[in-house]
Design a protein around this motif. Structure first.
Motif, PDB file in Angstrom:
ATOM      1  N   VAL A 365       0.841  -1.206   0.000  1.00  0.00           N
ATOM      2  CA  VAL A 365       0.000   0.000   0.000  1.00  0.00           C
ATOM      3  C   VAL A 365       0.872   1.250   0.000  1.00  0.00           C
ATOM      4  CG1 VAL A 365      -1.773   1.285   1.247  1.00  0.00           C
ATOM      5  CG2 VAL A 365      -1.860  -1.220   1.165  1.00  0.00           C
ATOM      6  N   LEU A 366       1.893   1.262   0.854  1.00  0.00           N
ATOM      7  CA  LEU A 366       2.739   2.451   0.976  1.00  0.00           C
ATOM      8  C   LEU A 366       3.499   2.742  -0.310  1.00  0.00           C
ATOM      9  CD1 LEU A 366       4.249   2.037   4.568  1.00  0.00           C
ATOM     10  CD2 LEU A 366       2.164   3.208   3.853  1.00  0.00           C
ATOM     11  N   VAL A 367       3.871   1.716  -1.035  1.00  0.00           N
ATOM     12  CA  VAL A 367       4.662   1.913  -2.256  1.00  0.00           C
ATOM     13  C   VAL A 367       3.793   2.393  -3.412  1.00  0.00           C
ATOM     14  CG1 VAL A 367       5.956   0.673  -4.030  1.00  0.00           C
ATOM     15  CG2 VAL A 367       6.491   0.315  -1.624  1.00  0.00           C
ATOM     16  N   HIS A 368       2.579   1.855  -3.518  1.00  0.00           N
ATOM     17  CA  HIS A 368       1.786   2.096  -4.729  1.00  0.00           C
ATOM     18  C   HIS A 368       0.667   3.113  -4.571  1.00  0.00           C
ATOM     19  CE1 HIS A 368       3.866  -1.067  -6.868  1.00  0.00           C
ATOM     20  NE2 HIS A 368       3.626  -1.920  -5.886  1.00  0.00           N
ATOM     21  N   THR A 369       0.431   3.623  -3.367  1.00  0.00           N
ATOM     22  CA  THR A 369      -0.655   4.593  -3.200  1.00  0.00           C
ATOM     23  C   THR A 369      -0.178   5.771  -2.367  1.00  0.00           C
ATOM     24  OG1 THR A 369      -1.487   3.550  -1.175  1.00  0.00           O
ATOM     25  CG2 THR A 369      -2.377   2.743  -3.266  1.00  0.00           C
ATOM     26  N   ARG A 370      -0.998   6.805  -2.336  1.00  0.00           N
ATOM     27  CA  ARG A 370      -0.809   7.947  -1.447  1.00  0.00           C
ATOM     28  C   ARG A 370      -2.181   8.604  -1.257  1.00  0.00           C
ATOM     29  NH1 ARG A 370       2.786  11.653  -1.964  1.00  0.00           N
ATOM     30  NH2 ARG A 370       4.353  10.492  -3.159  1.00  0.00           N
ATOM     31  N   ASP A 371      -2.259   9.461  -0.246  1.00  0.00           N
ATOM     32  CA  ASP A 371      -3.500  10.205   0.033  1.00  0.00           C
ATOM     33  C   ASP A 371      -4.693   9.277   0.195  1.00  0.00           C
ATOM     34  OD1 ASP A 371      -2.071  12.657  -0.306  1.00  0.00           O
ATOM     35  OD2 ASP A 371      -2.308  12.454  -2.475  1.00  0.00           O
ATOM     36  N   CYS A 372      -4.562   8.296   1.097  1.00  0.00           N
ATOM     37  CA  CYS A 372      -5.669   7.371   1.338  1.00  0.00           C
ATOM     38  C   CYS A 372      -5.630   6.892   2.771  1.00  0.00           C
ATOM     39  CB  CYS A 372      -5.605   6.186   0.373  1.00  0.00           C
ATOM     40  SG  CYS A 372      -4.192   5.103   0.662  1.00  0.00           S
ATOM     41  N   PHE A 405      -0.107 -11.951  -7.583  1.00  0.00           N
ATOM     42  CA  PHE A 405       0.657 -12.802  -6.668  1.00  0.00           C
ATOM     43  C   PHE A 405       1.741 -13.596  -7.397  1.00  0.00           C
ATOM     44  CE2 PHE A 405      -3.314 -12.112  -4.371  1.00  0.00           C
ATOM     45  CZ  PHE A 405      -2.836 -11.770  -3.108  1.00  0.00           C
ATOM     46  N   GLU A 406       1.918 -13.347  -8.693  1.00  0.00           N
ATOM     47  CA  GLU A 406       2.986 -14.002  -9.440  1.00  0.00           C
ATOM     48  C   GLU A 406       4.283 -13.215  -9.317  1.00  0.00           C
ATOM     49  OE1 GLU A 406       2.567 -16.935 -10.846  1.00  0.00           O
ATOM     50  OE2 GLU A 406       0.473 -16.926 -10.198  1.00  0.00           O
ATOM     51  N   GLU A 407       5.414 -13.944  -9.450  1.00  0.00           N
ATOM     52  CA  GLU A 407       6.714 -13.297  -9.332  1.00  0.00           C
ATOM     53  C   GLU A 407       6.908 -12.277 -10.454  1.00  0.00           C
ATOM     54  OE1 GLU A 407       6.233 -16.471  -9.130  1.00  0.00           O
ATOM     55  OE2 GLU A 407       7.041 -17.174  -7.214  1.00  0.00           O
ATOM     56  N   PHE A 408       7.469 -11.148 -10.093  1.00  0.00           N
ATOM     57  CA  PHE A 408       7.923 -10.107 -11.026  1.00  0.00           C
ATOM     58  C   PHE A 408       6.773  -9.431 -11.785  1.00  0.00           C
ATOM     59  CE2 PHE A 408      11.267 -13.438 -10.915  1.00  0.00           C
ATOM     60  CZ  PHE A 408      12.199 -12.738 -10.167  1.00  0.00           C
ATOM     61  N   TYR A 409       5.536  -9.672 -11.335  1.00  0.00           N
ATOM     62  CA  TYR A 409       4.438  -8.982 -12.017  1.00  0.00           C
ATOM     63  C   TYR A 409       4.197  -7.630 -11.353  1.00  0.00           C
ATOM     64  CZ  TYR A 409      -0.069  -7.762 -13.953  1.00  0.00           C
ATOM     65  OH  TYR A 409      -1.085  -7.096 -14.582  1.00  0.00           O
ATOM     66  N   GLN A 410       4.063  -6.590 -12.170  1.00  0.00           N
ATOM     67  CA  GLN A 410       3.740  -5.259 -11.685  1.00  0.00           C
ATOM     68  C   GLN A 410       2.604  -4.700 -12.520  1.00  0.00           C
ATOM     69  OE1 GLN A 410       7.052  -2.662 -10.415  1.00  0.00           O
ATOM     70  NE2 GLN A 410       8.420  -4.196 -11.291  1.00  0.00           N
ATOM     71  N   ILE A 411       1.636  -4.102 -11.845  1.00  0.00           N
ATOM     72  CA  ILE A 411       0.497  -3.522 -12.550  1.00  0.00           C
ATOM     73  C   ILE A 411       0.971  -2.320 -13.351  1.00  0.00           C
ATOM     74  CG2 ILE A 411      -1.768  -2.439 -12.270  1.00  0.00           C
ATOM     75  CD1 ILE A 411      -2.035  -3.984  -9.653  1.00  0.00           C
ATOM     76  N   PRO A 412       0.581  -2.229 -14.621  1.00  0.00           N
ATOM     77  CA  PRO A 412       0.971  -1.053 -15.412  1.00  0.00           C
ATOM     78  C   PRO A 412       0.554   0.241 -14.727  1.00  0.00           C
ATOM     79  CG  PRO A 412      -0.023  -2.720 -16.811  1.00  0.00           C
ATOM     80  CD  PRO A 412      -0.206  -3.187 -15.402  1.00  0.00           C
ATOM     81  N   SER A 413       1.404   1.243 -14.770  1.00  0.00           N
ATOM     82  CA  SER A 413       1.156   2.498 -14.060  1.00  0.00           C
ATOM     83  C   SER A 413      -0.103   3.168 -14.585  1.00  0.00           C
ATOM     84  CB  SER A 413       2.349   3.446 -14.242  1.00  0.00           C
ATOM     85  OG  SER A 413       3.495   2.884 -13.659  1.00  0.00           O
ATOM     86  N   GLY A 414      -0.972   3.563 -13.650  1.00  0.00           N
ATOM     87  CA  GLY A 414      -2.147   4.359 -13.950  1.00  0.00           C
ATOM     88  C   GLY A 414      -2.279   5.343 -12.812  1.00  0.00           C
ATOM     89  N   ASP A 415      -3.335   5.151 -12.043  1.00  0.00           N
ATOM     90  CA  ASP A 415      -3.434   5.933 -10.809  1.00  0.00           C
ATOM     91  C   ASP A 415      -2.465   5.423  -9.761  1.00  0.00           C
ATOM     92  OD1 ASP A 415      -5.408   7.488 -11.887  1.00  0.00           O
ATOM     93  OD2 ASP A 415      -7.041   6.198 -11.179  1.00  0.00           O
ATOM     94  N   ARG A 416      -2.015   4.171  -9.919  1.00  0.00           N
ATOM     95  CA  ARG A 416      -1.067   3.606  -8.973  1.00  0.00           C
ATOM     96  C   ARG A 416       0.335   4.109  -9.277  1.00  0.00           C
ATOM     97  NH1 ARG A 416      -2.871  -0.945  -6.358  1.00  0.00           N
ATOM     98  NH2 ARG A 416      -0.771  -1.790  -6.215  1.00  0.00           N
ATOM     99  N   GLU A 417       1.151   4.160  -8.236  1.00  0.00           N
ATOM    100  CA  GLU A 417       2.529   4.576  -8.405  1.00  0.00           C
ATOM    101  C   GLU A 417       3.417   3.353  -8.489  1.00  0.00           C
ATOM    102  OE1 GLU A 417       3.940   7.462  -5.689  1.00  0.00           O
ATOM    103  OE2 GLU A 417       2.099   8.649  -5.698  1.00  0.00           O
ATOM    104  N   ASN A 418       4.504   3.478  -9.202  1.00  0.00           N
ATOM    105  CA  ASN A 418       5.454   2.383  -9.368  1.00  0.00           C
ATOM    106  C   ASN A 418       6.840   2.896  -9.016  1.00  0.00           C
ATOM    107  OD1 ASN A 418       7.108   0.276 -10.262  1.00  0.00           O
ATOM    108  ND2 ASN A 418       5.589  -0.331 -11.796  1.00  0.00           N
ATOM    109  N   HIS A 419       7.429   2.297  -7.998  1.00  0.00           N
ATOM    110  CA  HIS A 419       8.725   2.777  -7.509  1.00  0.00           C
ATOM    111  C   HIS A 419       9.867   1.860  -7.908  1.00  0.00           C
ATOM    112  CE1 HIS A 419       7.336   6.166  -4.936  1.00  0.00           C
ATOM    113  NE2 HIS A 419       6.202   5.488  -5.021  1.00  0.00           N
ATOM    114  N   GLY A 420       9.704   1.162  -9.003  1.00  0.00           N
ATOM    115  CA  GLY A 420      10.817   0.399  -9.557  1.00  0.00           C
ATOM    116  C   GLY A 420      11.170  -0.860  -8.805  1.00  0.00           C
ATOM    117  N   GLY A 421      10.213  -1.434  -8.053  1.00  0.00           N
ATOM    118  CA  GLY A 421      10.502  -2.689  -7.372  1.00  0.00           C
ATOM    119  C   GLY A 421      10.527  -3.846  -8.346  1.00  0.00           C
ATOM    120  N   LEU A 422      10.811  -5.023  -7.793  1.00  0.00           N
ATOM    121  CA  LEU A 422      10.877  -6.222  -8.637  1.00  0.00           C
ATOM    122  C   LEU A 422       9.525  -6.912  -8.775  1.00  0.00           C
ATOM    123  CD1 LEU A 422      14.222  -7.825  -7.414  1.00  0.00           C
ATOM    124  CD2 LEU A 422      13.809  -6.642  -9.570  1.00  0.00           C
ATOM    125  N   GLY A 423       8.527  -6.500  -8.016  1.00  0.00           N
ATOM    126  CA  GLY A 423       7.238  -7.179  -8.060  1.00  0.00           C
ATOM    127  C   GLY A 423       7.248  -8.501  -7.321  1.00  0.00           C
TER     128      GLY A 423
END
Length: 461
Positions: A365-372, A405-423
């Motif tokens: 939650v902390l990595v991919h969202t804010r203001d919630c 829940f799969e390895e290395f999967y990251q949701i494409p950036s939209g309203d969510r933030e992506n901080h360059g993790g490995l997923g």
């Protein structure tokens, strides 16, 4: 550990449709034929003796004795063939010759019965005509069951047995003899048709047995190859486990030293022109440290190097500690943390691994969202406590919910933030849930938020 079965070379036993297999099926049919018919000469001699005794008062004794001698000789001829075949060295090579000999003995044997049946019929005793025909019909029924593995032998037997008597009955005339002759001819036609069915069924069964033997041989060869592949895979897993055990120490120690030195450097250069560069360096070091920790944790779970130590502990203490730790971190992203857990909630699981699960869910939650709002909520569910980690952030798209829940999967950036993790965070959650045997579910709607739930047992299952 996984073994790609497609990478294992296919074994090549002889295919069941080969010429050698067809010859082997013929041999098995012939062996079946001999095993079924080997007792029949003795049985038929007994039937012949009984028939002679029945006809003794109404027929010439010399005819009966001579016919009985012929029966004995023809039976001895068949028994001799059985003994000769049993001593053969390579029946496969001479199989056609053996089949010819067998059919010849069958012809001789059943012709003695069929022609002899007409010869021994008393001319002035119609009742005894039907006695003889009854014996011949019984012997024909026995031949159908005994000779069904070879249609030619069966046809030779039943026609040699019945055709002479039926022709003789038809020639005599009279109602009973004529009806018996017609019924006999119908029986012959029916037996002729059935003989093909019997022979085909036996052939199909033997072909199926050959196919099963072929598949069994193939499976055994495949099992050996899979065993070799598994052995190599186990050795590779063992080497991988040793590598990651060493990596946990040898890589984490230098990484921790880098983190400490970057922190010290940041404090020393605070307020200088280089402070911004150092802060960027520190963020990069923190990201690298998190990625390395996640990678090593997944690898340890893969090779079974993560110990599980289940015990009773108080869940409310863990929830309070996590709330206290994450509240200031979440405030930097304008995320309001709310935790609620009734007092003295004792559960039974591994406290360290459960804490890792909850931490990963909160960090997601902390990595991919804010203001919630972020809520950590615990409810009593009978035999379980339900732990909820929920937010009212952007939510997860429907097409991504089965993949997060799969390895290395990251949701494409939209309203969510992506901080360059490995997923790897949620994949670690999945693996730890499975390791602990916890039930987990998730609900999410775009624009409304996401809720993860886990059910932790109060006592050992």
């Amino acid at each position: 550990m996984s073994v790609d079965v497609n990478s294992i070379p296919s074994p090549n036993p002889v295919e069941p449709q080969s010429a050698a297999t067809s010859q082997r099926i013929r041999l098995r049919k012939f062996d079946l034929l001999l095993s079924q018919s080997s007792p029949t000469p003795l049985v038929s001699v007994g039937m012949a003796v009984l028939l002679v005794l029945l006809l003794w008062p109404v027929q010439d004794h010399r005819v009966l004795v001579l016919w009985l001698v012929f029966i004995g000789l023809s039976g001895l001829l068949r028994v001799s063939l059985f003994w000769w075949y049993a001593g053969s060295v390579n029946a496969m090579v001479d199989l056609s010759r053996w089949i010819f000999y067998y059919r010849a003995t069958v012809s001789a044997y059943f012709l003695v019965w069929g022609l002899g049946g007409v010869w021994i019929m008393p001319p002035d005793s119609p009742m005894h005509h039907f006695v003889v025909l009854y014996f011949l019909m019984g012997l024909a029924g026995s031949a159908i069951s005994v000779l069904s593995a070879d249609r030619v032998s069966l046809m030779i037997a039943i026609y040699s047995l019945l055709l002479p008597s039926l022709i003789w009955f038809a020639a005599i005339g009279g109602v009973l003899h004529s009806v018996s002759a017609v019924a006999g001819f119908v029986y012959l036609l029916s037996a002729s048709r059935s003989s093909g069915v019997f022979d085909g069924t036996i052939t199909e069964n033997l072909e199926l047995a050959e196919r099963l033997a072929f598949e069994k041989e193939r499976a055994e060869q495949m099992a050996v190859q899979i065993g070799d592949a598994l052995d190599k895979a186990y050795k590779a897993d063992d080497a991988k486990a040793k590598f990651f055990a060493a990596a946990n120490h040898d890589l984490k120690q230098p990484m921790q030293a880098i983190c400490i030195m970057s922190d010290v450097l940041s404090k020393r250069l605070r307020g200088t022109e280089s402070a911004e560069i150092v802060q960027s360096l520190q963020r990069a070091v923190d990201t690298l440290s998190d990625q390395l920790s996640g990678f090593l944790e997944v690898s340890n779970l893969d090779v079974g190097a993560t110990p599980v130590r289940k015990d009773y502990f108080f869940l409310d203490q863990l929830v309070a500690a996590l709330e206290y730790e994450y509240r200031p971190l979440a405030a930097k992203r304008n995320i309001r943390v709310k935790a609620w857990c009734p007092n003295i909630m004792q559960v039974y699981t591994d406290p360290i691994l459960l804490e890792r699960i909850i931490r990963n869910l909160i960090a997601n939650v902390l990595v991919h969202t804010r203001d919630c709002d972020l809520t950590l909520h615990v409810d009593d569910e009978g035999q379980y406590y339900r732990i909820e980690v929920a937010d009212n952030g952007p939510g997860i798209p429907v097409d991504a919910q089965a993949l997060i829940f799969e390895e290395f999967y990251q949701i494409p950036s939209g309203d969510r933030e992506n901080h360059g993790g490995l997923g790897l965070g949620l994949s670690i959650v999945r693996r730890l849930d499975q390791l602990l045997g916890l039930k987990r579910d998730m609900t999410s709607a775009e624009g409304e938020g996401t809720m993860f739930c886990m059910y932790v047992p109060k006592h050992p299952n």
